[in-house]
Write a protein that holds these residues in place. Structure first.
Motif, short mmCIF file in Angstrom:
data_model
loop_
_atom_site.label_atom_id
_atom_site.label_comp_id
_atom_site.label_asym_id
_atom_site.label_seq_id
_atom_site.Cartn_x
_atom_site.Cartn_y
_atom_site.Cartn_z
N UNK A 19 -5.60 -11.91 -15.68
CA UNK A 19 -3.93 -12.89 -15.77
C UNK A 19 -2.96 -11.77 -15.78
N UNK A 20 -1.87 -11.73 -14.23
CA UNK A 20 -0.36 -10.68 -14.33
C UNK A 20 -0.83 -9.38 -14.30
N UNK A 21 -1.59 -9.13 -14.05
CA UNK A 21 -2.16 -7.48 -13.47
C UNK A 21 -2.81 -7.37 -12.54
N UNK A 22 -1.84 -6.89 -11.56
CA UNK A 22 -2.07 -6.00 -9.89
C UNK A 22 -2.46 -4.45 -10.26
N UNK A 23 -3.72 -4.76 -9.25
CA UNK A 23 -4.00 -3.31 -8.44
C UNK A 23 -3.57 -2.96 -7.46
N UNK B 181 -4.12 -5.06 -2.84
CA UNK B 181 -3.68 -5.69 -4.05
C UNK B 181 -3.97 -6.74 -4.58
N UNK B 182 -4.50 -7.12 -5.82
CA UNK B 182 -4.90 -7.94 -6.52
C UNK B 182 -3.76 -9.11 -7.54
N UNK B 183 -3.40 -10.08 -7.91
CA UNK B 183 -2.41 -11.32 -8.37
C UNK B 183 -2.51 -11.80 -8.71
N UNK C 31 -4.68 -12.53 -2.93
CA UNK C 31 -4.76 -10.67 -2.46
C UNK C 31 -4.39 -10.57 -1.47
N UNK C 32 -3.78 -9.67 -0.99
CA UNK C 32 -2.70 -8.43 -0.21
C UNK C 32 -3.25 -7.38 0.31
N UNK C 33 -3.33 -7.18 1.95
CA UNK C 33 -3.40 -6.01 2.27
C UNK C 33 -4.47 -5.71 2.31
N UNK C 34 -5.13 -6.78 2.36
CA UNK C 34 -6.85 -6.69 3.05
C UNK C 34 -7.39 -5.89 3.26
#
Length: 332
Positions: free
Chosen positions: A172-176, A182-184, A197-200
């Protein structure tokens, strides 16, 4: 003390014979599903098992589990192998509370002991965790969102979003923002967790799981290709051509309507001019016909006299000294 130590070692050895925790075959250990629902369970295996037969069996003890389904079987329980991904999936449908229990992902080994890894499945009307949609799809370069729900007893447990490909997890609250999207993971602390999940990328496609504490639920992600620029240009050209064709048709219609109006106007003007001309000719004929000409010829004298008498005019006579009578017409 030595006796108890030996007894403990013996008991441990026996348990290891009955319970397998294979490193060559892995799956989740604790899954939850809603009563009447379905779930797909991925089982990841080592490259050496690519050509082996896979199966799904049920039972607390590995050596005593009962085979439920084999590779490529269908029905309420089915097993499908994906050799290119070193994975096979087990799909369970229309689950009831009685389906809760221990199961095994298993691989048949010819001339030796089969290999397997266990998972405990809990079926209930109020599962510890669940997802709104267990299968999501997104376009390359785009984003997807997965809504996860936790029961009251799991709201305060640690939440994670993990993928089977490399068993990496996001909390939770960790973005990679590594090589992949990117996963939030966002938790409203009221039982609802959102995973975005963005920028798939194409490499993001595959199996994931969401977990709260030690209980999880699986999710499958599909990533479709983004339309190429040439395709977009072609579509734009086709659209432009269609618009031009439509405009050309409209122009022809307007021209036809305008030409029709001009012809109608010309016809009306011609008719009015002809009518006016005909009226003038009629009036002239009327004037001529209303005038009577009387000619008197006197043969006794070499002089011929004429008198023109109009119905609308008066004749005035004048006598000259030479005895000749002249007439003049005076118009009123």
């Amino acid at each position: 003390m030595h006796f108890y130590s030996l007894l403990s070692s013996l008991i441990l050895s026996v348990l290891l014979l009955y319970i397998s925790d294979s490193e060559s075959l892995k799956t989740l250990k604790n899954l939850a599903v809603k009563h009447g629902g379905s779930i797909s369970i991925p089982c990841v295996y080592d490259e050496k098992y690519k050509s082996n037969r896979k199966y799904w069996c049920r039972g607390y003890y590995w050596s005593l589990c009962k085979i439920v389904a084999n590779t490529n079987t269908s029905g309420r329980t089915s097993v499908t192998d994906h050799p290119t991904q070193n994975m096979f999936t087990v799909e369970l449908k229309s689950l009831q509370d009685s389906d809760s229990g221990y199961y095994w992902c298993a691989v048949e080994i010819s001339g030796g002991s089969d290999d397997g890894d266990y998972v405990y499945l809990t079926v209930s009307s109020d599962p510890a965790v669940l997802v709104i949609n267990s299968s999501v799809s997104g376009q390359e370069g785009g984003r997807v969102s997965v809504q996860c729900l936790c029961s009251a007893g799991y709201k305060n447990k640690q939440k994670k979003w993990c993928r089977f490909k490399d068993w990496s997890c996001f909390t939770v609250w960790k973005t990679s923002t590594s090589q992949n999207s990117a996963v939030l993971v966002s938790d409203d602390e009221k039982g609802s967790v959102s995973v975005e999940m963005s920028g798939l990328q194409k490499s993001d496609a595959g199996w994931y799981w969401f977990s709260a504490g030690d209980v999880g639920v699986t999710v499958h992600l599909t990533v479709t290709e983004r339309p190429s620029n040439s395709t977009a240009v072609t579509e734009n050209k086709e659209t432009t051509a269609a618009e031009l064709n439509g405009n050309t048709g409209l122009i022809w219609v307007l021209l036809a309507v305008g030409l029709g109006l001009l012809l109608t106007l010309a016809t009306i003007i011609t008719w009015m001019l002809r009518k006016k001309c005909y009226g003038n000719q009629t009036e002239t004929r009327a004037r001529v016909s209303s005038t009577a000409v009387h000619t008197t010829i006197t043969t006794e004298s070499p002089v011929i006299y004429s008198a023109v008498i109009s119905e609308n005019k008066k004749l005035s006579q004048a006598v000259r000294d030479d005895g000749v009578i002249y007439s003049s017409v005076v118009a009123e």
